[in-house]
Write a protein that holds these residues in place. Structure first.
Motif: not given
Length: 218
Positions: A119-120, A123-124, A172, A175-176, A178-179, A183
């Protein structure tokens, strides 16, 4: 010429000021995050980011740097560079997917870690076309604009991450954080900025860009 150099110097000073301010804010915010989270969560996500960064640093081939390098010779280099950046982003996402499958075969990491790596990576991957766009802005002496465009995303991502960590979202929350930073920066750069890069492709220019990128590693 004097006016141009003054404008460039002022822009560079604003760039340094804004980016250093962002560094200080995120540094302090990360200290609070570390205190809110279990040490294992922070360490695990640092490992995930390291794996993703290694894949993307090697795979991105320094497209944005190549575009800046050849900008004086061919102002349209950013158009081809943008096409290449999206193609490479897709290829690197596929490479990350293959890497996750290999890691899963050897049972090196848990399912959660592998999911977050994938997932990362997705996004990245947006960082590659974003970097080309920002390089184009800076080539036009938009240093202050470039710094401002990349300021909002990390700050909002940090605030959301802190809120989620406080509500026991664990890894998480990171994760959020960073995302959201990636984004939002992507959306701001591509859809709010008034600058634009047309999508066109030149085989000759693409060879120059890729040759430059490969030269970084060999």
């Amino acid at each position: 010429m004097k006016k141009l150099s003054t404008h460039a110097l002022q822009g560079a000073c604003w760039n340094v000021l804004i980016r250093n301010t962002l560094f200080v804010i995120t540094f302090i915010g990360n200290i609070f995050l570390i205190r809110m989270l279990v040490p294992g969560d922070y360490g695990t996500f640092a490992l995930i980011l390291s794996i993703v960064d290694i894949i993307f640093i090697i795979g991105s081939l320094g497209i944005s740097n190549a575009c800046v390098y050849y900008h004086d010779d061919d102002p349209d280099v950013f158009e081809t560079g943008m096409v290449l950046s999206w193609v490479l982003a897709l290829i690197l996402v596929c490479a990350s997917f293959i890497a996750v499958i290999i890691l899963n075969l050897f049972s090196l990491y848990s399912g959660l870690v592998l999911l977050l790596i994938l997932l990362t990576s997705i996004v990245n991957s947006l960082n590659i076309p974003t970097s080309v766009y920002l390089a184009n802005i800076e080539c036009n002496l938009g240093f202050k604009k470039s710094a401002l465009l990349t300021f909002v995303g990390p700050i909002l991502g940090l605030l959301v991450g802190l809120w989620l960590a406080n509500n026991e979202f664990g890894i998480w929350a990171l994760f959020y954080k960073n995302s959201l930073a990636v984004l939002l920066t992507f959306v701001i750069v591509f859809f709010i900025s008034k600058s634009s890069i047309k999508f066109s492709y030149s085989k000759y220019i693409s060879k120059k860009i890729l040759r430059y990128g490969l030269g970084i590693f060999y």
